[in-house]
Design a protein around this motif. Structure first.
Motif, PDB file in Angstrom:
ATOM      1  N   VAL A  51     -22.508  49.121 -20.839  1.00 35.93           N
ATOM      2  CA  VAL A  51     -22.104  48.486 -19.580  1.00 35.93           C
ATOM      3  C   VAL A  51     -22.628  47.055 -19.513  1.00 35.93           C
ATOM      4  O   VAL A  51     -21.928  46.136 -19.062  1.00 35.93           O
ATOM      5  CB  VAL A  51     -22.602  49.303 -18.376  1.00 35.93           C
ATOM      6  CG1 VAL A  51     -22.401  48.528 -17.075  1.00 35.93           C
ATOM      7  CG2 VAL A  51     -21.861  50.642 -18.300  1.00 35.93           C
ATOM      8  N   TYR A  52     -23.870  46.853 -19.988  1.00 34.35           N
ATOM      9  CA  TYR A  52     -24.472  45.516 -19.929  1.00 34.35           C
ATOM     10  C   TYR A  52     -23.708  44.546 -20.832  1.00 34.35           C
ATOM     11  O   TYR A  52     -23.422  43.406 -20.440  1.00 34.35           O
ATOM     12  CB  TYR A  52     -25.940  45.592 -20.356  1.00 34.35           C
ATOM     13  CG  TYR A  52     -26.762  44.409 -19.885  1.00 34.35           C
ATOM     14  CD1 TYR A  52     -27.417  44.443 -18.655  1.00 34.35           C
ATOM     15  CD2 TYR A  52     -26.875  43.264 -20.663  1.00 34.35           C
ATOM     16  CE1 TYR A  52     -28.170  43.370 -18.215  1.00 34.35           C
ATOM     17  CE2 TYR A  52     -27.617  42.182 -20.237  1.00 34.35           C
ATOM     18  CZ  TYR A  52     -28.275  42.233 -19.016  1.00 34.35           C
ATOM     19  OH  TYR A  52     -29.010  41.168 -18.571  1.00 34.35           O
ATOM     20  N   SER A 100     -25.163  54.147 -22.476  1.00 35.59           N
ATOM     21  CA  SER A 100     -24.291  53.702 -21.389  1.00 35.59           C
ATOM     22  C   SER A 100     -24.798  52.406 -20.762  1.00 35.59           C
ATOM     23  O   SER A 100     -24.015  51.495 -20.481  1.00 35.59           O
ATOM     24  CB  SER A 100     -24.172  54.795 -20.319  1.00 35.59           C
ATOM     25  OG  SER A 100     -23.251  54.385 -19.322  1.00 35.59           O
ATOM     26  N   PHE A 101     -26.115  52.333 -20.536  1.00 38.11           N
ATOM     27  CA  PHE A 101     -26.663  51.107 -19.968  1.00 38.11           C
ATOM     28  C   PHE A 101     -26.375  49.922 -20.878  1.00 38.11           C
ATOM     29  O   PHE A 101     -25.964  48.848 -20.430  1.00 38.11           O
ATOM     30  CB  PHE A 101     -28.171  51.262 -19.741  1.00 38.11           C
ATOM     31  CG  PHE A 101     -28.534  51.732 -18.350  1.00 38.11           C
ATOM     32  CD1 PHE A 101     -29.008  50.843 -17.398  1.00 38.11           C
ATOM     33  CD2 PHE A 101     -28.361  53.068 -17.998  1.00 38.11           C
ATOM     34  CE1 PHE A 101     -29.339  51.280 -16.127  1.00 38.11           C
ATOM     35  CE2 PHE A 101     -28.689  53.508 -16.730  1.00 38.11           C
ATOM     36  CZ  PHE A 101     -29.178  52.625 -15.779  1.00 38.11           C
ATOM     37  N   THR A 102     -26.568  50.135 -22.177  1.00 38.32           N
ATOM     38  CA  THR A 102     -26.330  49.044 -23.137  1.00 38.32           C
ATOM     39  C   THR A 102     -24.859  48.646 -23.168  1.00 38.32           C
ATOM     40  O   THR A 102     -24.512  47.461 -23.150  1.00 38.32           O
ATOM     41  CB  THR A 102     -26.761  49.480 -24.543  1.00 38.32           C
ATOM     42  OG1 THR A 102     -28.142  49.840 -24.521  1.00 38.32           O
ATOM     43  CG2 THR A 102     -26.547  48.348 -25.530  1.00 38.32           C
ATOM     44  N   THR A 142     -25.401  47.193 -13.321  1.00 39.61           N
ATOM     45  CA  THR A 142     -25.443  48.201 -14.386  1.00 39.61           C
ATOM     46  C   THR A 142     -26.020  49.516 -13.884  1.00 39.61           C
ATOM     47  O   THR A 142     -25.488  50.613 -14.167  1.00 39.61           O
ATOM     48  CB  THR A 142     -26.282  47.676 -15.570  1.00 39.61           C
ATOM     49  OG1 THR A 142     -25.699  46.468 -16.061  1.00 39.61           O
ATOM     50  CG2 THR A 142     -26.336  48.700 -16.696  1.00 39.61           C
ATOM     51  N   MET A 195     -26.753  41.399 -12.865  1.00 37.61           N
ATOM     52  CA  MET A 195     -26.240  42.343 -13.865  1.00 37.61           C
ATOM     53  C   MET A 195     -27.074  43.617 -13.981  1.00 37.61           C
ATOM     54  O   MET A 195     -26.503  44.723 -14.082  1.00 37.61           O
ATOM     55  CB  MET A 195     -26.123  41.645 -15.224  1.00 37.61           C
ATOM     56  CG  MET A 195     -25.235  42.411 -16.205  1.00 37.61           C
ATOM     57  SD  MET A 195     -23.553  42.613 -15.532  1.00 37.61           S
ATOM     58  CE  MET A 195     -23.094  44.177 -16.285  1.00 37.61           C
ATOM     59  N   PRO A 196     -28.405  43.554 -13.983  1.00 34.20           N
ATOM     60  CA  PRO A 196     -29.170  44.813 -14.017  1.00 34.20           C
ATOM     61  C   PRO A 196     -28.882  45.706 -12.817  1.00 34.20           C
ATOM     62  O   PRO A 196     -28.799  46.937 -12.948  1.00 34.20           O
ATOM     63  CB  PRO A 196     -30.623  44.330 -14.014  1.00 34.20           C
ATOM     64  CG  PRO A 196     -30.569  42.958 -14.599  1.00 34.20           C
ATOM     65  CD  PRO A 196     -29.287  42.382 -14.105  1.00 34.20           C
ATOM     66  N   ASN A 213     -23.769  52.996 -13.457  1.00 38.35           N
ATOM     67  CA  ASN A 213     -24.135  54.224 -14.182  1.00 38.35           C
ATOM     68  C   ASN A 213     -24.437  55.373 -13.225  1.00 38.35           C
ATOM     69  O   ASN A 213     -24.177  56.545 -13.546  1.00 38.35           O
ATOM     70  CB  ASN A 213     -25.338  53.971 -15.081  1.00 38.35           C
ATOM     71  CG  ASN A 213     -24.933  53.386 -16.422  1.00 38.35           C
ATOM     72  OD1 ASN A 213     -24.447  54.093 -17.307  1.00 38.35           O
ATOM     73  ND2 ASN A 213     -25.095  52.084 -16.554  1.00 38.35           N
ATOM     74  N   GLY A 260     -20.378  43.909 -19.375  1.00 36.58           N
ATOM     75  CA  GLY A 260     -20.587  43.055 -18.207  1.00 36.58           C
ATOM     76  C   GLY A 260     -20.788  41.602 -18.599  1.00 36.58           C
ATOM     77  O   GLY A 260     -20.311  40.687 -17.923  1.00 36.58           O
TER      78      GLY A 260
END
Length: 363
Positions: A50-51, A46-48, A24, A20-21, A28, A54
């Motif tokens: 998408v995570y 956005s990272f948060t 992500t 997942m990281p 992005n 996900g």
């Protein structure tokens, strides 16, 4: 309370936290390009987003996969399960990314404008990573099912062996007991003191017989001790008309053979041959090279044969077959009748049968 099939396994959690990281970061980068290296808001929001999205998508993948395993659990159903799983996961992945890109574009989230090429690339990337994860999950499941199948097959085989042993043991109903009672009845009136000794010996022999008939295997040493006690009873009945001679190498004492094999063979020899002072029955029991025990008697068949159910030899032969132990032989000519018994060194046979007995008859 969450049902078991709705809980991710350890391997599934590991693949999520591993992939997942990476997904992500790549997603992005597709959305915002080089902005991810200098725009803090992308990392914060956005990272948060998408995570989290996900994680939801991953969990739906897991639940659908586990549900298919309930509906199609067998190894023989692996192919249809994989086909349905691939369709479901591709659909979920495509839906997740379509919602993500469309939502970013609709709200102009962090200034994003939809790029069709980026969207297609992200779908391909996501499907590839999803298939990698799904493959690892399914590989774990197939291996577990395969091991369970092997264990179940072995357990069934052990149960079958034990059932056969139980069946064979139930057939062993030594005829000598009734003959011994007749002998005892005669001795009581003729020689009470000898009758008392005969009764003591009979109780020891029959107690041993009953106890060892509950076991699958016995050591050669124990079998020889028993056959000597059994021989003393025969001597009381037949006197010098029967002789048993032992020539056994001591190094074979701890070797194994099916319980009461010697008793069955001696009993058969007495039953089917003339036993008289003029024609004594001589039974030789001796070891041979190659971990073998021979039981030989001089052949002097009765003119009028006693009725036979042919249990003795068939019983012993089948026990060796169940143990997958080759070497059992029956040899006969005009003068001698010989049975070759393989002596078993591997104590695993005894432990295997004992373990199954405990499963069937727990104390």
């Amino acid at each position: 309370m969450i049902k078991t099939w709705m809980k991710p396994s350890r391997v599934e959690w590991i693949t999520f936290f591993t992939l997942m990281p990476v997904l992500t970061a790549l997603l992005n980068h597709l959305l915002f390009g080089d902005r991810i290296w200098h725009d803090r808001e992308i990392w914060l929001y956005s990272f948060t987003l998408v995570y989290v999205q996900g994680f939801v998508s991953w969990y739906l993948h897991i639940v659908s996969m586990h549900w298919l395993r309930i509906r199609l659990p067998d190894l023989q159903q692996t192919l249809p399960r994989l086909i349905l799983l691939a369709i479901t996961h591709v659909f979920l992945t495509s839906l997740t990314f379509a919602c993500l890109f469309a939502g970013y574009d609709y709200f102009h989230f962090l200034g994003y404008v939809l790029d069709v090429h980026q969207f297609k690339t992200s779908i391909l990337l996501a499907v590839a990573l999803t298939l990698i994860a799904t493959t690892s999950w399914e590989a774990e499941y197939v291996i577990i099912k395969w091991k369970a199948s092997l264990a179940e097959k072995e357990e069934i085989q052990q149960m079958a062996i034990q059932y056969e042993f139980e069946t064979l043991k139930s057939q062993v109903n030594p005829h000598f007991l009734f003959n011994c009672f007749n002998t005892l009845s005669s001795l009581i009136s003729e020689d009470p003191k000898q009758a008392e000794g005969f009764l003591d010996e009979l109780s020891k022999v029959y107690r041993y017989l009953l106890r060892n008939n509950e076991d699958g295997l016995s050591t050669l040493q124990n079998e020889l001790r028993f056959i000597q006690s059994y021989y003393r009873l025969l001597k009381t009945r037949h006197g010098d008309a029967i002789q048993i001679q032992l020539e056994v190498d001591k190094r074979y004492d701890s070797y194994l053979l099916p319980s009461l094999s010697l008793q069955l063979l001696v009993e058969n020899a007495v039953k089917h041959n003339i036993v008289s002072r003029q024609q004594p029955l001589v039974i030789d029991i001796f070891t041979m090279a190659g971990n073998q025990l021979a039981v030989n008697n001089n052949l002097q068949s009765k003119t009028i044969k006693d009725p036979s159910n042919k249990i003795g030899l068939a019983n012993i032969r089948l026990k060796y077959e169940l143990l997958e132990q080759p070497g059992f032989q029956v040899l006969s000519d005009t003068r001698n009748f010989t049975v070759i018994l393989p002596l078993i060194w591997d104590s695993g046979y005894e432990k295997k049968i004992s373990a199954v007995q405990k499963q069937i008859h727990p104390q």
